[in-house]
Every structure is written in C-alpha cells, then in structure tokens.
Design a protein around this motif. Sequence first.
Motif, PDB file in Angstrom:
ATOM      1  N   SER A 188      14.098  35.927  -1.695  1.00  0.00           N
ATOM      2  CA  SER A 188      13.194  35.892  -0.554  1.00  0.00           C
ATOM      3  C   SER A 188      13.384  37.107   0.344  1.00  0.00           C
ATOM      4  N   ASP A 189      12.278  37.581   0.901  1.00  0.00           N
ATOM      5  CA  ASP A 189      12.327  38.693   1.850  1.00  0.00           C
ATOM      6  C   ASP A 189      12.656  38.214   3.260  1.00  0.00           C
ATOM      7  N   TRP A 190      12.634  36.914   3.463  1.00  0.00           N
ATOM      8  CA  TRP A 190      12.825  36.349   4.800  1.00  0.00           C
ATOM      9  C   TRP A 190      14.260  35.838   4.917  1.00  0.00           C
ATOM     10  N   PRO A 191      15.023  36.302   5.905  1.00  0.00           N
ATOM     11  CA  PRO A 191      16.457  35.964   5.976  1.00  0.00           C
ATOM     12  C   PRO A 191      16.744  34.498   6.278  1.00  0.00           C
ATOM     13  N   GLN A 192      15.739  33.757   6.738  1.00  0.00           N
ATOM     14  CA  GLN A 192      15.932  32.324   6.982  1.00  0.00           C
ATOM     15  C   GLN A 192      15.885  31.510   5.684  1.00  0.00           C
ATOM     16  N   VAL A 193      15.390  32.134   4.622  1.00  0.00           N
ATOM     17  CA  VAL A 193      15.175  31.444   3.349  1.00  0.00           C
ATOM     18  C   VAL A 193      16.272  31.849   2.364  1.00  0.00           C
ATOM     19  N   PRO A 194      16.924  30.911   1.692  1.00  0.00           N
ATOM     20  CA  PRO A 194      18.038  31.280   0.811  1.00  0.00           C
ATOM     21  C   PRO A 194      17.591  32.011  -0.446  1.00  0.00           C
ATOM     22  N   GLY A 294      26.434  37.300  -1.515  1.00  0.00           N
ATOM     23  CA  GLY A 294      25.119  37.912  -1.474  1.00  0.00           C
ATOM     24  C   GLY A 294      24.045  37.082  -0.808  1.00  0.00           C
ATOM     25  N   GLN A 295      24.409  35.895  -0.308  1.00  0.00           N
ATOM     26  CA  GLN A 295      23.425  35.043   0.353  1.00  0.00           C
ATOM     27  C   GLN A 295      23.054  35.619   1.718  1.00  0.00           C
ATOM     28  N   HIS A 296      21.850  35.342   2.183  1.00  0.00           N
ATOM     29  CA  HIS A 296      21.402  35.843   3.480  1.00  0.00           C
ATOM     30  C   HIS A 296      22.279  35.307   4.604  1.00  0.00           C
ATOM     31  N   ALA A 297      22.719  36.190   5.496  1.00  0.00           N
ATOM     32  CA  ALA A 297      23.602  35.786   6.588  1.00  0.00           C
ATOM     33  C   ALA A 297      22.896  34.825   7.542  1.00  0.00           C
ATOM     34  N   THR A 298      21.622  35.068   7.828  1.00  0.00           N
ATOM     35  CA  THR A 298      20.890  34.185   8.748  1.00  0.00           C
ATOM     36  C   THR A 298      20.852  32.769   8.204  1.00  0.00           C
ATOM     37  N   TYR A 299      20.575  32.629   6.918  1.00  0.00           N
ATOM     38  CA  TYR A 299      20.547  31.303   6.291  1.00  0.00           C
ATOM     39  C   TYR A 299      21.921  30.648   6.347  1.00  0.00           C
ATOM     40  N   LEU A 300      22.973  31.410   6.040  1.00  0.00           N
ATOM     41  CA  LEU A 300      24.324  30.851   6.056  1.00  0.00           C
ATOM     42  C   LEU A 300      24.716  30.387   7.458  1.00  0.00           C
ATOM     43  N   ARG A 301      24.375  31.177   8.460  1.00  0.00           N
ATOM     44  CA  ARG A 301      24.687  30.771   9.847  1.00  0.00           C
ATOM     45  C   ARG A 301      24.031  29.444  10.178  1.00  0.00           C
ATOM     46  N   THR A 302      22.777  29.312   9.815  1.00  0.00           N
ATOM     47  CA  THR A 302      22.058  28.066  10.102  1.00  0.00           C
ATOM     48  C   THR A 302      22.728  26.880   9.433  1.00  0.00           C
ATOM     49  N   ALA A 329      34.104  28.105  15.698  1.00  0.00           N
ATOM     50  CA  ALA A 329      33.385  28.636  16.857  1.00  0.00           C
ATOM     51  C   ALA A 329      32.170  29.412  16.356  1.00  0.00           C
ATOM     52  N   ASP A 330      31.228  29.688  17.259  1.00  0.00           N
ATOM     53  CA  ASP A 330      30.050  30.463  16.875  1.00  0.00           C
ATOM     54  C   ASP A 330      30.456  31.810  16.277  1.00  0.00           C
ATOM     55  N   SER A 331      31.495  32.421  16.844  1.00  0.00           N
ATOM     56  CA  SER A 331      31.959  33.715  16.337  1.00  0.00           C
ATOM     57  C   SER A 331      32.527  33.586  14.926  1.00  0.00           C
ATOM     58  N   ASP A 332      33.182  32.452  14.630  1.00  0.00           N
ATOM     59  CA  ASP A 332      33.689  32.217  13.281  1.00  0.00           C
ATOM     60  C   ASP A 332      32.535  32.108  12.280  1.00  0.00           C
ATOM     61  N   ILE A 333      31.500  31.391  12.686  1.00  0.00           N
ATOM     62  CA  ILE A 333      30.333  31.219  11.824  1.00  0.00           C
ATOM     63  C   ILE A 333      29.665  32.565  11.553  1.00  0.00           C
ATOM     64  N   ASP A 334      29.529  33.373  12.588  1.00  0.00           N
ATOM     65  CA  ASP A 334      28.938  34.703  12.415  1.00  0.00           C
ATOM     66  C   ASP A 334      29.760  35.541  11.437  1.00  0.00           C
ATOM     67  N   ALA A 335      31.083  35.454  11.550  1.00  0.00           N
ATOM     68  CA  ALA A 335      31.960  36.256  10.690  1.00  0.00           C
ATOM     69  C   ALA A 335      31.890  35.796   9.237  1.00  0.00           C
ATOM     70  N   LEU A 336      31.950  34.502   9.003  1.00  0.00           N
ATOM     71  CA  LEU A 336      31.885  33.992   7.635  1.00  0.00           C
ATOM     72  C   LEU A 336      30.554  34.354   6.978  1.00  0.00           C
ATOM     73  N   ALA A 337      29.472  34.191   7.726  1.00  0.00           N
ATOM     74  CA  ALA A 337      28.151  34.526   7.177  1.00  0.00           C
ATOM     75  C   ALA A 337      28.062  36.009   6.857  1.00  0.00           C
ATOM     76  N   ALA A 338      28.612  36.849   7.728  1.00  0.00           N
ATOM     77  CA  ALA A 338      28.564  38.295   7.507  1.00  0.00           C
ATOM     78  C   ALA A 338      29.357  38.684   6.269  1.00  0.00           C
ATOM     79  N   TRP A 339      30.523  38.066   6.073  1.00  0.00           N
ATOM     80  CA  TRP A 339      31.341  38.434   4.918  1.00  0.00           C
ATOM     81  C   TRP A 339      30.671  38.041   3.605  1.00  0.00           C
ATOM     82  N   TYR A 340      30.211  36.804   3.517  1.00  0.00           N
ATOM     83  CA  TYR A 340      29.576  36.383   2.269  1.00  0.00           C
ATOM     84  C   TYR A 340      28.310  37.195   1.985  1.00  0.00           C
TER      85      TYR A 340
END
Length: 348
Positions: A188-194, A294-302, A329-340
């Motif tokens: 998907s081209d949309w980061p909300q979609v896996p 390689g999963q979209h970070a926005t989707y993972l955060r959600t 914490a929100d910062s932990d979620i952001d970090a995990l999503a960014a790494w994956y």
Amino acid sequence: MRYVLLTLAALAALGLVGAGAVVGLGLYNVSARAGHWPGVPWVLHTTYNQSVRLRAPSEGEVPDLSAPGLAELGAGHFESACVFCHATPDTMQTATATGMKPRPPHVTDTMEHWEPRHLHWILQEGVKMSGMPQWPAARADEPWAVVAYLERVRAGTAPDVAPPTELPADAPEALAYCATCHNIDGRSDWPQVPRLDILDGDYMTSALSAYRDGIRGSGFMQHAATAVPEPALAELAAWFAAQDAAGPGLGGDAALVEAGEELARQGTGEIPACIVCHGPGAREDKPAMPDLAGQHATYLRTQLHLWRDDGRGGGTRANLMVKAAQDLADSDIDALAAWYASLPPGGN
C-alpha cells in the motif's frame, strides 16, 4: 388550585390515551411517501443537531487531517460503504437514495453546518431512525480518515480513488476490491494501511476470519471482510503472501531506530522480547505472529496504541499483546515502530 391540578391530570390522561391510540391502533402513517406531520421534521432535526453538538469530541482531539494517505484511505472506504446513499462529488444520487425519509444528503452537502469533530461523531456513532449506521468497530481513530476525505470534498480537492481496472490473469476474483487500498502487490502507498506482501498466508486468513466474525475490530476491514465472499478470503491471503517482499527498509530517525532496537530485544520473565515472535532473524515457530520487518511505521504505531489500550481484539494473541504493550510510553511505541519499519522485509 385543586381544579387546576385535576384539569392538568385530565389533560395528561387524555394525552396518554391519544398517544396509545396512535401507537396501538396504527393511526400514525409510517409511509415514507406520506412524510411527517407538520412540525415533526423540525423537532427531529433540532434534536439531531443539538445531540451531535453536545457529544462531539473537542477541537483538541481532531488529528492532522492532512496526514499523507489519510484522505485517500477515507475515500476508498467511502467508495465501498457510503456511495450508495451519498453518491460521489461527480455523480448524482439514485432515485432509491433520494426516496429515503429522511433523505441522505449528497456528499457535497454532508459538511453543511458541521465541523470535522461533528462529522467524526456522526460517522462513529451513527444516527437512529435515519439509515445512518454506526461505525462497525468501536474505534475512534478510523472515522477520521473519512472526515479527512469529506474535508477534501469541501475544499474541492477530493482524491480520486478507484480499484485497478487491469489485473494479472491468475489474480483472485476479489483482488480488484482489495487492491483499492492494498495495491495489487500488497504494498500500500498509504502508511495507515499495512503491507501484506510481508505477511504469512495463514496469518492473513486467520486475521480476515477474525474481522469477518467481529473478533478483531476495524471498521474498514470488518466491512471489507464481509463484502467479499468467505471462500475468497484464503485465496486473497495466498495471493498477497506469494508477492515478492524483497527491498530496502523505510529508513527513519537514527536515534529513534536505535532506541527501538534496544526495546525490541528486551524481554521479561513474563513477556518475551518482540523479536522472539516478530523477528527479525531466526525466531521460534510462531505462525500466528506476523513478521514486522519493513512494515509501515504509522500502521505499527496505531496497532501498538490499540494493544496498549486493549481496544484491538484479535483472538488468542490478545492477552499476550495487551500485557506486552501495557507499560509502553508513547515514545517507546514510536521507537519500536521506527525500528521495524527501518528493517528490510523478508529477513525473518
């Protein structure tokens, strides 16, 4: 004073008798062709307006409606779920839709008098006795995508989202519908979609069944999984799983990525490290757990926010993931999503 009270009591009794007759004897004509008695539309519409304004979320809860892909995702859902009643900016409503009572507004009129926060409440909660359904899942995040689309309609810049017209010869019959959001190759081209090209076929089949049965909550996917014939779900999952998932990761802030890797490799006595179930690299045989590299970070955060707040559902994995995410914490979620998201797919 006594006579006044007796008179009021008598009037109240007569009113109840009259109301009982209207209801019990069928004196009120419910025909849509006949319409309402004089004054009833004003009462109903005023009640509707005031109810929405009282219960809508605050201005501070409105997210960034210009986020990349958000309006497009909303447009894709609107095309599938809402066009029958509300048409599109470039088409007129059918005679069937305009014959409803009350008549649903054309999409270009749905924003009249409403702010984004009001539109969100209407989409999430629906409206009794109007034909406007509630959002299929009890999730406050998803309706914002449709609100973003409606705001683009208001501005005259509505995105044009449509299923692909040309498909591979061996494509499943329902692929065009899914490809509206996921693309033919699952990327998907949309980061909300896996991304689906990185997921296992059995996992996707299980997830689609969970959406179809209402075990896993998503207004988008519950609608999609019930719009497609059930036998097609496994075929679609197999198609996306067979796509080539090779390619680079999505990058990201270096410091955030480093913090995410550290978190992902940690574990406790009760909760295994993220990489044990989700990779990357060699991992235990856990077919029910999705690969995340390689999963979209926005989707993972959600998804992590939903797990943390116990609002996702999803069958047997739910208890483990709720426990794993509850202290993030929100910062932990952001970090995990960014790494994956930074990892190249296919490395699990």
